[in-house]
Write an enzyme that holds these catalytic residues in place. Structure first.
Site, PDB file in Angstrom:
ATOM      1  N   ASN A 108       0.853  -1.187   0.000  1.00 33.70           N
ATOM      2  CA  ASN A 108       0.000   0.000   0.000  1.00 33.70           C
ATOM      3  C   ASN A 108       0.889   1.237   0.000  1.00 33.70           C
ATOM      4  O   ASN A 108       2.041   1.184   0.422  1.00 33.70           O
ATOM      5  CB  ASN A 108      -0.862  -0.003   1.274  1.00 33.70           C
ATOM      6  CG  ASN A 108      -1.790   1.207   1.354  1.00 33.70           C
ATOM      7  OD1 ASN A 108      -2.402   1.593   0.351  1.00 33.70           O
ATOM      8  ND2 ASN A 108      -1.892   1.826   2.524  1.00 33.70           N
ATOM      9  N   HIS A 110       0.927   5.204   1.463  1.00 35.85           N
ATOM     10  CA  HIS A 110       0.250   6.054   2.440  1.00 35.85           C
ATOM     11  C   HIS A 110       0.925   7.425   2.468  1.00 35.85           C
ATOM     12  O   HIS A 110       2.154   7.509   2.472  1.00 35.85           O
ATOM     13  CB  HIS A 110       0.324   5.389   3.830  1.00 35.85           C
ATOM     14  CG  HIS A 110      -0.414   6.158   4.870  1.00 35.85           C
ATOM     15  ND1 HIS A 110      -1.795   6.132   4.972  1.00 35.85           N
ATOM     16  CD2 HIS A 110       0.026   7.010   5.834  1.00 35.85           C
ATOM     17  CE1 HIS A 110      -2.162   6.926   5.968  1.00 35.85           C
ATOM     18  NE2 HIS A 110      -1.082   7.467   6.510  1.00 35.85           N
TER      19      HIS A 110
END
Ligand code: GRF
Length: 215
Positions: A108, A110
């Site tokens: 991911n 972020h």
């Protein structure tokens, strides 16, 4: 890890576009096997189709449970032989079915220097806190929200006249560099995760077997 990516989005898709561009420009040796969004109106689906990629919407609504939705995602990814799952603004928590199907292979991006400011509105959190630096983090996804081992981070200054928007756009420039870079590192291999640490190079399983072979 095979070089087929599954990119999961919910919105704009600028990080998806950064991956598409990096592949096109030869900075990232990979193929995007599928782009999936939980929202049909995600702008990123258009970006994917413009790039000639398969782009599908799979709504999170209407499933008996969160796990059932995750299992449906896994089926779509597996049927396209995906090796690495890249969350790129995917606004859903992913659970055990997806994480167990792709161990150490769900990542991911972020918009903060984790572990500072996890969760939503990371740029606002950094500004409100008075941090003088923030940045972008690419990390493995684990059950802990924005809490998995860190792969790549990039630092961005927080300026005294910053607004959430100006800080977010400065961070975004770095996100677009960091994500393809992190994916390239992962696909290159020769790394391991030790506790929380992402460790590259000598001492890795691949390097050890190479050393053993040359000894
Ligand atoms: C990015 O800021 C990313 O860090 C966060 O969600 C945003 C997605 O933007 N997880 P985009 O859809 O990639 O443009």
């Amino acid at each position: 890890m095979n070089r087929r990516l599954g990119v999961l989005i919910s919105g704009r898709g600028s990080n998806l576009q950064a991956l598409i561009d990096a592949i096109r420009e030869g900075r990232l040796e990979a193929q995007i096997a599928v782009v999936m969004s939980n929202r049909e109106d995600a702008e990123g689906l258009e970006k994917a189709r413009d790039a000639g990629l398969e782009a599908i919407a799979l709504s999170h609504r209407g499933w008996p449970s969160r796990d059932d939705y995750d299992r449906a995602i896994v089926r779509e990814l597996r049927s396209r032989d995906v090796g690495l799952v890249c969350l790129a603004g995917f606004m859903r928590l992913v659970g055990a079915p997806l994480l167990e199907a792709f161990p150490n292979a769900v990542v991911n991006i972020h918009p903060s220097l984790l572990p500072a400011f996890p969760g939503v509105d990371a740029q606002r959190q950094a500004l409100d806190y008075g941090a003088t630096v923030s940045g972008a983090t690419v990390h493995f996804v684990t059950p802990a929200l924005d809490g998995g081992p860190i792969i790549v981070q990039r630092v961005v200054p927080v300026l005294s006249n910053d607004t959430v928007e100006s800080l977010a756009s400065r961070i975004l420039v770095e996100e677009h560099q960091a994500y393809p870079e992190a994916v390239a590192l992962l696909l290159e291999g020769g790394w391991r995760v030790e506790g929380r640490r992402f460790v590259r190079g000598a001492g890795s399983a691949r390097a050890k077997s190479a050393n053993a072979a040359s000894a």
